[in-house]
Design a protein around this motif. Structure first.
Motif, PDB file in Angstrom:
ATOM      1  N   PHE A 114     -12.925 -53.932  78.481  1.00  0.00           N
ATOM      2  CA  PHE A 114     -12.631 -52.564  77.830  1.00  0.00           C
ATOM      3  C   PHE A 114     -12.882 -52.725  76.096  1.00  0.00           C
ATOM      4  O   PHE A 114     -12.282 -53.879  75.697  1.00  0.00           O
ATOM      5  N   ALA A 153     -11.191 -50.803  72.361  1.00  0.00           N
ATOM      6  CA  ALA A 153     -10.668 -49.896  71.798  1.00  0.00           C
ATOM      7  C   ALA A 153     -10.701 -50.435  70.295  1.00  0.00           C
ATOM      8  O   ALA A 153     -10.075 -51.252  69.830  1.00  0.00           O
ATOM      9  N   MET A 170     -10.317 -45.334  67.516  1.00  0.00           N
ATOM     10  CA  MET A 170      -9.720 -44.790  68.991  1.00  0.00           C
ATOM     11  C   MET A 170      -8.504 -45.201  69.102  1.00  0.00           C
ATOM     12  O   MET A 170      -7.579 -44.136  69.631  1.00  0.00           O
ATOM     13  N   ASP A 193      -7.139 -42.518  71.697  1.00  0.00           N
ATOM     14  CA  ASP A 193      -8.098 -42.328  72.786  1.00  0.00           C
ATOM     15  C   ASP A 193      -8.036 -43.559  73.725  1.00  0.00           C
ATOM     16  O   ASP A 193      -7.406 -44.866  73.360  1.00  0.00           O
ATOM     17  N   GLU A 194      -8.115 -43.350  75.106  1.00  0.00           N
ATOM     18  CA  GLU A 194      -8.000 -44.697  75.983  1.00  0.00           C
ATOM     19  C   GLU A 194      -9.102 -45.550  75.668  1.00  0.00           C
ATOM     20  O   GLU A 194     -10.335 -45.171  75.241  1.00  0.00           O
ATOM     21  N   HIS A 221     -12.336 -47.837  76.180  1.00  0.00           N
ATOM     22  CA  HIS A 221     -13.615 -47.621  76.900  1.00  0.00           C
ATOM     23  C   HIS A 221     -13.998 -48.656  77.673  1.00  0.00           C
ATOM     24  O   HIS A 221     -14.231 -49.868  77.275  1.00  0.00           O
ATOM     25  N   ARG A 222     -14.403 -48.791  78.865  1.00  0.00           N
ATOM     26  CA  ARG A 222     -14.912 -49.837  79.816  1.00  0.00           C
ATOM     27  C   ARG A 222     -16.294 -50.060  79.435  1.00  0.00           C
ATOM     28  O   ARG A 222     -17.056 -49.065  79.384  1.00  0.00           O
ATOM     29  N   LEU A 276     -19.949 -45.474  71.491  1.00  0.00           N
ATOM     30  CA  LEU A 276     -18.765 -45.150  72.381  1.00  0.00           C
ATOM     31  C   LEU A 276     -18.517 -43.752  72.437  1.00  0.00           C
ATOM     32  O   LEU A 276     -19.210 -42.780  71.755  1.00  0.00           O
ATOM     33  N   PRO A 277     -17.776 -43.220  73.424  1.00  0.00           N
ATOM     34  CA  PRO A 277     -17.349 -41.942  73.775  1.00  0.00           C
ATOM     35  C   PRO A 277     -17.226 -40.906  72.311  1.00  0.00           C
ATOM     36  O   PRO A 277     -17.346 -39.763  72.258  1.00  0.00           O
ATOM     37  N   ASN A 278     -16.346 -41.709  71.424  1.00  0.00           N
ATOM     38  CA  ASN A 278     -16.038 -41.009  70.020  1.00  0.00           C
ATOM     39  C   ASN A 278     -17.257 -41.036  69.214  1.00  0.00           C
ATOM     40  O   ASN A 278     -16.867 -40.420  68.086  1.00  0.00           O
TER      41      ASN A 278
END
Length: 435
Positions: free
Chosen positions: A318, A320, A324, A329-330, A332-333, A395-397
Protein backbone atom coordinates in the motif's frame (compact mmCIF):
# COMPACT_ATOMS: atom_id res chain seq x y z
CA UNK A 1 16.83 -37.75 2.24
CA UNK A 2 16.28 -36.44 5.76
CA UNK A 3 12.61 -35.85 6.50
CA UNK A 4 11.49 -32.49 7.80
CA UNK A 5 8.60 -32.09 10.17
CA UNK A 6 5.82 -30.04 8.60
CA UNK A 7 2.76 -31.91 9.86
CA UNK A 8 0.21 -29.98 11.91
CA UNK A 9 -0.33 -30.61 15.61
CA UNK A 10 -2.52 -29.37 18.45
CA UNK A 11 -1.10 -25.85 18.15
CA UNK A 12 -2.85 -25.46 14.78
CA UNK A 13 -6.33 -26.40 16.08
CA UNK A 14 -8.62 -23.72 14.57
CA UNK A 15 -11.03 -24.05 17.48
CA UNK A 16 -8.38 -23.35 20.12
CA UNK A 17 -9.05 -20.22 22.17
CA UNK A 18 -6.79 -18.27 24.49
CA UNK A 19 -7.66 -16.62 27.78
CA UNK A 20 -5.89 -13.60 26.22
CA UNK A 21 -9.16 -12.25 24.82
CA UNK A 22 -7.63 -10.04 22.10
CA UNK A 23 -6.02 -13.11 20.52
CA UNK A 24 -9.32 -14.77 19.65
CA UNK A 25 -10.16 -13.83 16.09
CA UNK A 26 -7.12 -11.57 15.82
CA UNK A 27 -6.28 -11.16 12.08
CA UNK A 28 -2.54 -11.54 12.61
CA UNK A 29 -1.64 -12.91 16.03
CA UNK A 30 -4.10 -15.55 17.26
CA UNK A 31 -2.80 -18.28 19.53
CA UNK A 32 -2.15 -20.43 16.44
CA UNK A 33 0.64 -18.05 15.35
CA UNK A 34 2.94 -17.16 18.28
CA UNK A 35 5.66 -15.28 16.34
CA UNK A 36 8.97 -14.39 17.94
CA UNK A 37 10.45 -10.92 18.34
CA UNK A 38 12.49 -8.62 20.55
CA UNK A 39 10.74 -5.91 22.56
CA UNK A 40 11.31 -3.48 25.41
CA UNK A 41 8.52 -2.90 27.90
CA UNK A 42 8.12 0.52 29.50
CA UNK A 43 10.22 -0.43 32.47
CA UNK A 44 12.91 -2.68 31.01
CA UNK A 45 15.51 -3.47 28.41
CA UNK A 46 15.26 -5.49 25.22
CA UNK A 47 14.26 -9.13 25.57
CA UNK A 48 12.51 -11.87 23.60
CA UNK A 49 8.75 -12.04 23.36
CA UNK A 50 5.85 -13.59 21.53
CA UNK A 51 3.01 -11.61 19.96
CA UNK A 52 -0.39 -12.78 21.18
CA UNK A 53 -3.36 -10.66 20.14
CA UNK A 54 -2.72 -7.08 21.22
CA UNK A 55 -0.20 -8.20 23.83
CA UNK A 56 3.42 -9.34 24.00
CA UNK A 57 4.44 -12.23 26.25
CA UNK A 58 7.81 -11.88 27.99
CA UNK A 59 9.39 -15.30 27.44
CA UNK A 60 12.05 -15.18 30.13
CA UNK A 61 9.39 -14.32 32.70
CA UNK A 62 7.49 -17.55 32.04
CA UNK A 63 10.50 -19.86 31.63
CA UNK A 64 9.90 -21.28 35.09
CA UNK A 65 6.42 -22.40 34.04
CA UNK A 66 7.79 -24.46 31.16
CA UNK A 67 9.60 -27.79 31.13
CA UNK A 68 12.81 -29.19 29.67
CA UNK A 69 13.67 -27.86 26.21
CA UNK A 70 10.85 -25.31 26.23
CA UNK A 71 12.21 -23.83 29.46
CA UNK A 72 15.73 -23.66 28.03
CA UNK A 73 14.45 -21.95 24.91
CA UNK A 74 12.48 -19.40 26.91
CA UNK A 75 15.56 -18.54 28.97
CA UNK A 76 17.62 -18.08 25.79
CA UNK A 77 14.92 -15.71 24.55
CA UNK A 78 15.57 -13.50 27.55
CA UNK A 79 18.58 -12.02 25.76
CA UNK A 80 18.54 -8.84 23.68
CA UNK A 81 18.64 -10.81 20.40
CA UNK A 82 17.16 -14.14 19.31
CA UNK A 83 20.36 -15.48 17.71
CA UNK A 84 21.14 -18.06 20.38
CA UNK A 85 17.55 -19.27 20.43
CA UNK A 86 17.42 -19.65 16.65
CA UNK A 87 20.78 -21.43 16.65
CA UNK A 88 19.41 -24.08 18.98
CA UNK A 89 17.39 -25.41 16.07
CA UNK A 90 13.93 -26.46 14.96
CA UNK A 91 13.22 -28.88 17.80
CA UNK A 92 13.83 -26.18 20.39
CA UNK A 93 11.58 -23.68 18.61
CA UNK A 94 8.88 -26.33 18.38
CA UNK A 95 9.12 -27.17 22.07
CA UNK A 96 8.84 -23.49 22.96
CA UNK A 97 5.82 -23.03 20.69
CA UNK A 98 4.01 -26.02 22.14
CA UNK A 99 4.79 -25.06 25.72
CA UNK A 100 3.64 -21.45 25.30
CA UNK A 101 0.50 -22.59 23.47
CA UNK A 102 -0.46 -24.77 26.42
CA UNK A 103 0.07 -21.91 28.88
CA UNK A 104 -2.02 -19.48 26.82
CA UNK A 105 -4.93 -21.87 26.30
CA UNK A 106 -5.16 -23.23 29.86
CA UNK A 107 -7.40 -21.03 32.01
CA UNK A 108 -5.74 -22.45 35.11
CA UNK A 109 -2.44 -20.87 34.02
CA UNK A 110 -3.85 -17.36 33.59
CA UNK A 111 -2.96 -16.12 37.06
CA UNK A 112 0.65 -17.25 36.75
CA UNK A 113 1.22 -16.07 33.18
CA UNK A 114 -0.72 -12.80 33.06
CA UNK A 115 1.96 -10.69 34.82
CA UNK A 116 4.35 -11.52 31.93
CA UNK A 117 2.02 -9.89 29.37
CA UNK A 118 2.59 -6.34 28.15
CA UNK A 119 0.35 -4.20 25.97
CA UNK A 120 2.00 -4.11 22.55
CA UNK A 121 1.16 -0.43 22.06
CA UNK A 122 3.22 0.43 25.14
CA UNK A 123 6.30 -1.52 24.02
CA UNK A 124 9.18 -0.71 21.71
CA UNK A 125 10.10 -3.32 19.09
CA UNK A 126 13.60 -4.05 17.83
CA UNK A 127 15.31 -5.92 14.99
CA UNK A 128 14.89 -9.47 16.33
CA UNK A 129 18.42 -10.71 15.64
CA UNK A 130 21.92 -9.45 15.09
CA UNK A 131 22.12 -9.86 11.31
CA UNK A 132 25.65 -10.94 10.51
CA UNK A 133 25.09 -11.42 6.79
CA UNK A 134 22.36 -10.53 4.33
CA UNK A 135 21.95 -12.16 0.92
CA UNK A 136 19.25 -10.97 -1.45
CA UNK A 137 18.15 -13.49 -4.04
CA UNK A 138 16.33 -12.94 -7.33
CA UNK A 139 13.86 -15.83 -7.09
CA UNK A 140 10.78 -14.03 -8.43
CA UNK A 141 10.84 -15.11 -12.05
CA UNK A 142 8.04 -12.79 -13.22
CA UNK A 143 9.88 -9.82 -11.72
CA UNK A 144 13.12 -11.00 -13.34
CA UNK A 145 11.38 -11.23 -16.71
CA UNK A 146 9.81 -7.78 -16.33
CA UNK A 147 13.05 -6.10 -15.29
CA UNK A 148 15.03 -7.97 -17.91
CA UNK A 149 12.62 -6.79 -20.60
CA UNK A 150 13.29 -3.17 -19.63
CA UNK A 151 17.05 -3.56 -20.02
CA UNK A 152 17.25 -6.42 -22.56
CA UNK A 153 13.98 -6.56 -24.53
CA UNK A 154 15.26 -9.34 -26.79
CA UNK A 155 16.71 -11.46 -23.97
CA UNK A 156 14.97 -10.74 -20.62
CA UNK A 157 16.31 -13.79 -18.78
CA UNK A 158 20.00 -14.61 -18.97
CA UNK A 159 20.87 -18.29 -19.64
CA UNK A 160 21.89 -19.03 -16.04
CA UNK A 161 18.63 -17.92 -14.40
CA UNK A 162 16.84 -21.27 -14.57
CA UNK A 163 19.88 -23.19 -13.34
CA UNK A 164 21.34 -20.94 -10.61
CA UNK A 165 19.48 -19.21 -7.76
CA UNK A 166 20.85 -15.73 -8.48
CA UNK A 167 21.76 -13.57 -5.49
CA UNK A 168 24.05 -10.82 -4.26
CA UNK A 169 25.58 -9.98 -0.90
CA UNK A 170 23.63 -7.14 0.70
CA UNK A 171 24.48 -4.74 3.48
CA UNK A 172 23.45 -6.01 6.93
CA UNK A 173 24.45 -2.79 8.71
CA UNK A 174 21.64 -0.81 7.07
CA UNK A 175 18.81 -3.23 7.90
CA UNK A 176 16.25 -1.39 9.98
CA UNK A 177 12.95 -2.21 11.62
CA UNK A 178 9.59 -1.30 10.19
CA UNK A 179 8.73 2.29 11.08
CA UNK A 180 12.22 3.74 10.64
CA UNK A 181 12.26 6.50 7.99
CA UNK A 182 14.18 5.91 4.75
CA UNK A 183 16.47 8.76 3.74
CA UNK A 184 16.61 9.22 -0.02
CA UNK A 185 20.08 8.14 -1.23
CA UNK A 186 22.39 10.05 -3.55
CA UNK A 187 24.74 8.65 -6.15
CA UNK A 188 25.91 8.68 -9.72
CA UNK A 189 23.37 8.16 -12.49
CA UNK A 190 23.65 7.07 -16.07
CA UNK A 191 24.78 9.96 -18.28
CA UNK A 192 22.38 11.13 -21.00
CA UNK A 193 24.78 9.97 -23.71
CA UNK A 194 27.72 7.60 -23.94
CA UNK A 195 31.00 9.17 -22.90
CA UNK A 196 29.40 12.03 -20.99
CA UNK A 197 30.09 12.67 -17.31
CA UNK A 198 27.51 11.00 -15.08
CA UNK A 199 25.35 13.36 -13.02
CA UNK A 200 25.41 13.06 -9.23
CA UNK A 201 22.57 13.77 -6.84
CA UNK A 202 19.56 12.39 -4.95
CA UNK A 203 17.83 9.43 -6.56
CA UNK A 204 14.78 10.48 -8.59
CA UNK A 205 13.65 6.89 -9.16
CA UNK A 206 13.32 5.51 -5.65
CA UNK A 207 11.37 2.25 -5.50
CA UNK A 208 10.13 -0.38 -3.08
CA UNK A 209 10.49 -4.14 -3.47
CA UNK A 210 7.85 -6.59 -2.29
CA UNK A 211 9.87 -9.37 -0.68
CA UNK A 212 9.93 -11.90 2.11
CA UNK A 213 12.76 -12.51 4.57
CA UNK A 214 13.94 -16.04 5.32
CA UNK A 215 15.78 -16.30 8.65
CA UNK A 216 18.55 -18.82 9.15
CA UNK A 217 18.23 -20.78 12.37
CA UNK A 218 20.88 -23.37 13.04
CA UNK A 219 24.05 -22.70 11.05
CA UNK A 220 26.56 -25.00 9.36
CA UNK A 221 30.30 -25.39 9.63
CA UNK A 222 32.61 -23.82 7.06
CA UNK A 223 33.25 -26.27 4.24
CA UNK A 224 30.22 -28.42 5.05
CA UNK A 225 27.34 -27.70 2.65
CA UNK A 226 23.74 -28.17 3.75
CA UNK A 227 22.05 -30.93 1.70
CA UNK A 228 18.76 -29.95 0.11
CA UNK A 229 16.92 -32.60 2.14
CA UNK A 230 18.15 -31.03 5.38
CA UNK A 231 17.95 -27.38 4.37
CA UNK A 232 14.60 -26.71 5.98
CA UNK A 233 15.98 -27.70 9.38
CA UNK A 234 18.17 -24.60 9.10
CA UNK A 235 15.26 -22.18 8.47
CA UNK A 236 13.83 -20.60 11.62
CA UNK A 237 11.01 -18.60 10.09
CA UNK A 238 9.85 -15.82 7.81
CA UNK A 239 9.23 -12.06 8.00
CA UNK A 240 8.38 -9.28 5.52
CA UNK A 241 11.21 -7.49 3.71
CA UNK A 242 11.35 -4.29 1.67
CA UNK A 243 14.71 -3.97 -0.08
CA UNK A 244 14.47 -0.35 -1.22
CA UNK A 245 16.05 0.37 -4.60
CA UNK A 246 17.35 3.52 -6.30
CA UNK A 247 16.64 2.54 -9.88
CA UNK A 248 18.55 5.40 -11.54
CA UNK A 249 21.70 4.67 -9.53
CA UNK A 250 21.22 0.95 -10.17
CA UNK A 251 21.00 1.39 -13.95
CA UNK A 252 24.45 3.01 -14.03
CA UNK A 253 26.34 0.82 -11.58
CA UNK A 254 24.92 -2.70 -11.88
CA UNK A 255 27.31 -3.87 -14.60
CA UNK A 256 29.61 -5.75 -14.27
CA UNK A 257 29.30 -6.75 -10.60
CA UNK A 258 25.66 -6.06 -9.74
CA UNK A 259 23.92 -3.83 -7.15
CA UNK A 260 25.91 -1.64 -4.79
CA UNK A 261 24.89 1.88 -3.72
CA UNK A 262 21.44 1.42 -5.27
CA UNK A 263 20.67 -1.15 -2.58
CA UNK A 264 22.90 -0.67 0.44
CA UNK A 265 21.34 2.48 1.91
CA UNK A 266 18.36 0.87 3.70
CA UNK A 267 16.42 -2.40 3.93
CA UNK A 268 13.26 -2.61 6.08
CA UNK A 269 12.01 -5.71 7.89
CA UNK A 270 8.91 -6.49 9.91
CA UNK A 271 9.51 -7.13 13.62
CA UNK A 272 8.04 -10.62 14.05
CA UNK A 273 9.51 -13.94 12.93
CA UNK A 274 6.70 -16.34 12.05
CA UNK A 275 8.16 -19.77 12.62
CA UNK A 276 8.20 -22.65 10.15
CA UNK A 277 5.96 -24.61 12.51
CA UNK A 278 3.34 -21.86 12.58
CA UNK A 279 3.25 -21.99 8.78
CA UNK A 280 2.80 -25.79 8.59
CA UNK A 281 -0.89 -25.65 7.53
CA UNK A 282 -0.05 -23.27 4.71
CA UNK A 283 2.68 -25.32 3.07
CA UNK A 284 2.05 -26.13 -0.56
CA UNK A 285 3.71 -27.63 -3.59
CA UNK A 286 6.30 -25.62 -5.45
CA UNK A 287 4.60 -24.51 -8.70
CA UNK A 288 5.55 -26.76 -11.60
CA UNK A 289 8.14 -25.34 -13.93
CA UNK A 290 6.91 -24.47 -17.41
CA UNK A 291 7.37 -27.13 -20.04
CA UNK A 292 10.86 -26.96 -21.45
CA UNK A 293 12.47 -25.51 -18.32
CA UNK A 294 15.37 -27.58 -16.99
CA UNK A 295 15.04 -29.76 -13.91
CA UNK A 296 17.11 -28.39 -11.01
CA UNK A 297 20.53 -29.97 -10.63
CA UNK A 298 20.70 -32.85 -8.17
CA UNK A 299 22.00 -30.77 -5.25
CA UNK A 300 18.92 -28.53 -5.61
CA UNK A 301 16.29 -31.20 -6.12
CA UNK A 302 14.32 -33.03 -3.45
CA UNK A 303 10.93 -34.63 -4.05
CA UNK A 304 9.58 -33.71 -0.64
CA UNK A 305 10.72 -30.11 -1.03
CA UNK A 306 8.98 -29.89 -4.40
CA UNK A 307 5.80 -31.29 -2.83
CA UNK A 308 5.71 -29.07 0.26
CA UNK A 309 8.48 -26.46 -0.01
CA UNK A 310 6.40 -23.42 -0.98
CA UNK A 311 4.37 -21.18 1.34
CA UNK A 312 0.78 -20.10 0.76
CA UNK A 313 1.37 -16.52 1.92
CA UNK A 314 -0.40 -13.53 0.38
CA UNK A 315 1.47 -10.21 0.26
CA UNK A 316 0.00 -6.74 -0.22
CA UNK A 317 1.66 -3.35 -0.69
CA UNK A 318 0.00 0.00 0.00
CA UNK A 319 0.99 3.65 -0.39
CA UNK A 320 -0.03 6.59 1.79
CA UNK A 321 1.24 9.92 0.50
CA UNK A 322 1.78 12.82 2.85
CA UNK A 323 -1.38 14.49 1.51
CA UNK A 324 -3.39 11.28 1.99
CA UNK A 325 -2.33 11.09 5.62
CA UNK A 326 -3.11 14.77 6.21
CA UNK A 327 -6.57 14.32 4.67
CA UNK A 328 -7.25 11.17 6.65
CA UNK A 329 -7.44 8.97 3.53
CA UNK A 330 -6.88 5.24 3.80
CA UNK A 331 -3.69 3.85 2.23
CA UNK A 332 -4.16 2.78 -1.38
CA UNK A 333 -3.31 -0.78 -2.35
CA UNK A 334 -0.84 -0.85 -5.23
CA UNK A 335 -0.57 -4.60 -5.74
CA UNK A 336 -0.96 -8.03 -4.21
CA UNK A 337 0.57 -11.40 -4.90
CA UNK A 338 1.57 -14.80 -3.51
CA UNK A 339 4.87 -15.98 -2.10
CA UNK A 340 4.52 -18.95 -4.47
CA UNK A 341 5.82 -16.60 -7.19
CA UNK A 342 9.29 -17.86 -6.19
CA UNK A 343 11.02 -19.90 -8.92
CA UNK A 344 13.15 -21.53 -6.20
CA UNK A 345 12.03 -22.79 -2.78
CA UNK A 346 13.43 -21.44 0.47
CA UNK A 347 15.24 -24.75 0.99
CA UNK A 348 16.85 -24.48 -2.44
CA UNK A 349 18.13 -21.01 -1.57
CA UNK A 350 19.73 -22.36 1.62
CA UNK A 351 21.24 -25.38 -0.14
CA UNK A 352 22.66 -23.27 -2.95
CA UNK A 353 24.04 -20.63 -0.59
CA UNK A 354 26.05 -23.25 1.28
CA UNK A 355 26.99 -25.63 -1.54
CA UNK A 356 30.39 -24.02 -2.08
CA UNK A 357 31.20 -24.38 1.62
CA UNK A 358 29.83 -21.06 2.90
CA UNK A 359 28.99 -21.17 6.59
CA UNK A 360 25.55 -19.75 7.32
CA UNK A 361 24.99 -18.47 10.86
CA UNK A 362 21.93 -18.02 13.02
CA UNK A 363 20.26 -14.72 12.25
CA UNK A 364 21.53 -14.54 8.68
CA UNK A 365 18.90 -13.02 6.41
CA UNK A 366 18.03 -14.37 2.97
CA UNK A 367 15.77 -12.15 0.87
CA UNK A 368 13.54 -13.84 -1.69
CA UNK A 369 13.90 -11.02 -4.18
CA UNK A 370 10.92 -9.08 -5.49
CA UNK A 371 7.87 -11.33 -5.85
CA UNK A 372 5.64 -10.39 -8.76
CA UNK A 373 2.66 -12.65 -9.40
CA UNK A 374 2.69 -12.58 -13.19
CA UNK A 375 -0.88 -11.26 -13.27
CA UNK A 376 -2.08 -7.69 -13.67
CA UNK A 377 -2.17 -6.04 -10.26
CA UNK A 378 0.53 -8.34 -8.96
CA UNK A 379 3.58 -6.22 -9.74
CA UNK A 380 6.08 -6.17 -6.89
CA UNK A 381 7.67 -2.78 -7.61
CA UNK A 382 6.92 0.63 -9.07
CA UNK A 383 9.36 0.14 -11.93
CA UNK A 384 7.07 -2.65 -13.12
CA UNK A 385 3.80 -0.85 -12.38
CA UNK A 386 4.95 2.22 -14.32
CA UNK A 387 6.75 0.32 -17.10
CA UNK A 388 10.08 1.82 -16.19
CA UNK A 389 8.63 5.22 -15.32
CA UNK A 390 6.90 5.69 -18.68
CA UNK A 391 3.37 5.40 -17.29
CA UNK A 392 2.29 7.22 -14.13
CA UNK A 393 -0.09 5.78 -11.54
CA UNK A 394 -3.09 7.89 -10.54
CA UNK A 395 -4.05 7.51 -6.89
CA UNK A 396 -7.67 7.83 -5.66
CA UNK A 397 -7.12 11.47 -4.57
CA UNK A 398 -5.80 12.46 -8.00
CA UNK A 399 -2.08 12.45 -7.12
CA UNK A 400 0.19 10.66 -9.56
CA UNK A 401 3.37 8.67 -9.08
CA UNK A 402 6.01 7.06 -11.22
CA UNK A 403 8.47 6.58 -8.35
CA UNK A 404 8.39 7.43 -4.65
CA UNK A 405 8.37 11.06 -3.51
CA UNK A 406 9.41 12.50 -0.16
CA UNK A 407 6.66 12.00 2.40
CA UNK A 408 5.35 8.81 0.79
CA UNK A 409 4.80 5.91 3.15
CA UNK A 410 4.95 2.34 1.84
CA UNK A 411 3.20 -0.37 3.87
CA UNK A 412 3.62 -4.08 3.16
CA UNK A 413 1.47 -6.68 4.89
CA UNK A 414 1.31 -10.45 4.55
CA UNK A 415 -0.93 -13.22 5.82
CA UNK A 416 -1.69 -16.92 5.39
CA UNK A 417 -5.17 -18.40 5.38
CA UNK A 418 -6.66 -21.73 4.43
CA UNK A 419 -10.00 -23.46 4.98
CA UNK A 420 -9.97 -25.44 8.19
CA UNK A 421 -7.26 -23.38 9.89
CA UNK A 422 -6.99 -20.05 11.68
CA UNK A 423 -5.66 -17.17 9.62
CA UNK A 424 -2.28 -15.88 10.77
CA UNK A 425 -0.44 -12.72 9.80
CA UNK A 426 3.15 -11.57 9.54
CA UNK A 427 2.42 -8.04 10.77
CA UNK A 428 3.52 -5.14 8.63
CA UNK A 429 6.64 -3.52 7.22
CA UNK A 430 6.31 0.24 6.73
CA UNK A 431 8.49 3.30 6.28
CA UNK A 432 8.25 6.95 5.18
CA UNK A 433 10.59 8.41 2.56
CA UNK A 434 12.46 11.54 3.69
CA UNK A 435 14.64 13.94 1.71
Amino acid sequence: MTETTIETDFTHDPDAKSWVESANGHPAFPVQNLPLGIFSPKDGGARGGIAIGDMILDLADIAGLLELEAATAARLAGQSTLNDLLDRGADSLRALRQGVFKLLTDDDKKTAVEPALHKAKDCKLHVPVTVGDYTDFYSGIHHAENIGALFRPDNPLLPNYKYVPIGYHGRSSSIRLSGVDVKRPSGQKKPPEDGAQPPFGPSARLDYELEMAIWVGKGNALGHPIPIGEAEEHIAGISILNDWSARDIQAWEYQPLGPFLAKNFHSSISPWIVTIDALAPFRTAQPARPEGDPKPLDYLFDERDQATGAFGITMEVFIATEKMRQDGDEPHRLSTGPMTAMYWTAAQLVAHHSVGGCNLRSGDLLGTGTLTSGDEGGEGSLIELTEGGKKSITLPNGETRTFLEDGDEVIITAFAEKDGFARIGLGECRAVITG
